[in-house]
Scaffold this motif. Structure first.
Motif, PDB file in Angstrom:
ATOM      1  N   TYR A 171     -80.892 -28.164 -13.503  1.00 12.82           N
ATOM      2  CA  TYR A 171     -79.570 -27.599 -13.247  1.00 12.82           C
ATOM      3  C   TYR A 171     -79.713 -26.324 -12.417  1.00 12.82           C
ATOM      4  O   TYR A 171     -80.704 -25.593 -12.535  1.00 12.82           O
ATOM      5  CB  TYR A 171     -78.851 -27.269 -14.554  1.00 12.82           C
ATOM      6  N   VAL A 191     -70.651 -21.516  -8.747  1.00 15.06           N
ATOM      7  CA  VAL A 191     -70.733 -22.811  -9.424  1.00 15.06           C
ATOM      8  C   VAL A 191     -71.988 -22.826 -10.287  1.00 15.06           C
ATOM      9  O   VAL A 191     -73.080 -22.534  -9.803  1.00 15.06           O
ATOM     10  CB  VAL A 191     -70.797 -23.988  -8.429  1.00 15.06           C
ATOM     11  N   ILE A 244     -75.056 -27.089 -11.968  1.00 18.83           N
ATOM     12  CA  ILE A 244     -75.087 -28.112 -10.925  1.00 18.83           C
ATOM     13  C   ILE A 244     -76.236 -29.075 -11.226  1.00 18.83           C
ATOM     14  O   ILE A 244     -77.398 -28.668 -11.255  1.00 18.83           O
ATOM     15  CB  ILE A 244     -75.301 -27.487  -9.542  1.00 18.83           C
ATOM     16  N   ASN A 256     -75.966 -31.983  -6.756  1.00 23.82           N
ATOM     17  CA  ASN A 256     -74.591 -32.492  -6.776  1.00 23.82           C
ATOM     18  C   ASN A 256     -73.608 -31.366  -7.128  1.00 23.82           C
ATOM     19  O   ASN A 256     -73.122 -31.256  -8.260  1.00 23.82           O
ATOM     20  CB  ASN A 256     -74.462 -33.643  -7.777  1.00 23.82           C
ATOM     21  N   ILE A 257     -73.299 -30.538  -6.148  1.00 23.99           N
ATOM     22  CA  ILE A 257     -72.447 -29.372  -6.378  1.00 23.99           C
ATOM     23  C   ILE A 257     -71.075 -29.777  -6.897  1.00 23.99           C
ATOM     24  O   ILE A 257     -70.491 -29.097  -7.756  1.00 23.99           O
ATOM     25  CB  ILE A 257     -72.337 -28.539  -5.093  1.00 23.99           C
ATOM     26  N   GLY A 307     -70.816 -29.784 -10.577  1.00 25.92           N
ATOM     27  CA  GLY A 307     -71.085 -28.555 -11.306  1.00 25.92           C
ATOM     28  C   GLY A 307     -69.814 -27.946 -11.871  1.00 25.92           C
ATOM     29  O   GLY A 307     -68.700 -28.460 -11.670  1.00 25.92           O
ATOM     30  N   HIS A 362     -67.294 -25.322 -11.507  1.00 25.79           N
ATOM     31  CA  HIS A 362     -66.793 -24.412 -10.476  1.00 25.79           C
ATOM     32  C   HIS A 362     -66.010 -23.287 -11.145  1.00 25.79           C
ATOM     33  O   HIS A 362     -64.837 -23.425 -11.463  1.00 25.79           O
ATOM     34  CB  HIS A 362     -65.922 -25.169  -9.478  1.00 25.79           C
TER      35      HIS A 362
END
Length: 224
Positions: free
Chosen positions: A96, A122, A125, A129-130, A133, A135
């Motif tokens: 992460y 963010v 994640i 793969n933002i 995540g 936000h």
């Protein structure tokens, strides 16, 4: 095994060991060269020490829908960077990460009394793969005030030691300035134990006509 075959085997092992050693040395030299280059880029633009104390391990690839890329302090326009970019780095699929995007030059680089302004935050994640995540502070493009000169916009990606509890972190929409000014990303780095700055990059931007649109957008939600 005959003595001649044994000698041949030993010779091949020695050759292989020398090859591995030379390859490792070459890889080490290449990694050191990259690290020195990244360090120089961040130091030349004084992102070190204004934003971070040491350079990230690698330059992240920052690509915008407009077709431009952020790369080591190149100048882009607010219009070009108004939409959320795609970010790529050497992410581990089972790890992460936390992403910060900050402007240390508000309202201007010579008078940074709002250092820093958070444009994106963010956490958790998964891999790279933002979108998946958490936000906390939604993405907002660059909004340097008219006449304030160039601002630096830094992307910082930290590796987490597992998933973290972000329930007490601020949450701000892309229509609000809440929690953005005087954002100290280092406080969150310390709080959540984000010890590894694995990737980063930055660009510079100054005022264009899109800034008025962004400022109006960020003022459309009442402050808490």
């Amino acid at each position: 095994m005959s003595s001649s075959a044994l000698e041949l085997t030993i010779t091949l092992v020695c050759i292989l060991a020398q090859f591995i050693s030379r390859s490792s040395a070459a890889t080490s030299d290449a990694n050191e060269s990259v690290a020195m280059t990244v360090q120089k880029i961040f130091s030349d633009h004084e992102v070190i020490p204004d934003v971070i104390d040491a350079a990230p391990a690698e330059l992240a690839k920052i690509s915008y829908p407009s077709g431009v890329v952020a790369n080591g302090g190149n100048e882009l326009t607010p219009t070009q960077v108004k939409d959320q970019p795609q970010i790529e780095w050497s992410a581990e699929a089972d790890s992460y990460y936390t992403l910060f995007m900050v402007d240390p030059d508000a309202p201007r680089r010579t008078e940074p009394k709002f250092r820093s302004v958070c444009h994106w935050f963010v956490g958790n994640i998964p891999g790279s793969n933002i979108d998946d995540g958490d936000h906390r502070i939604a993405f907002a493009g660059s909004g340097p005030p008219q006449g304030s000169g160039l601002h630096r916009y830094a992307f910082l990606i930290y590796k987490q030691n597992g998933k973290i509890d972000l329930s007490d972190a601020p949450r701000t929409s892309n229509r609000s300035r809440n929690h953005r000014l005087n954002f100290q990303h280092k406080d969150y780095v310390k709080k959540y134990g984000l010890t590894d700055l694995v990737a980063g990059n930055f660009y510079q931007a100054q005022y264009d006509e899109y800034v008025s649109t962004l400022h109006a957008q960020l003022s459309s939600e009442k402050s808490n």
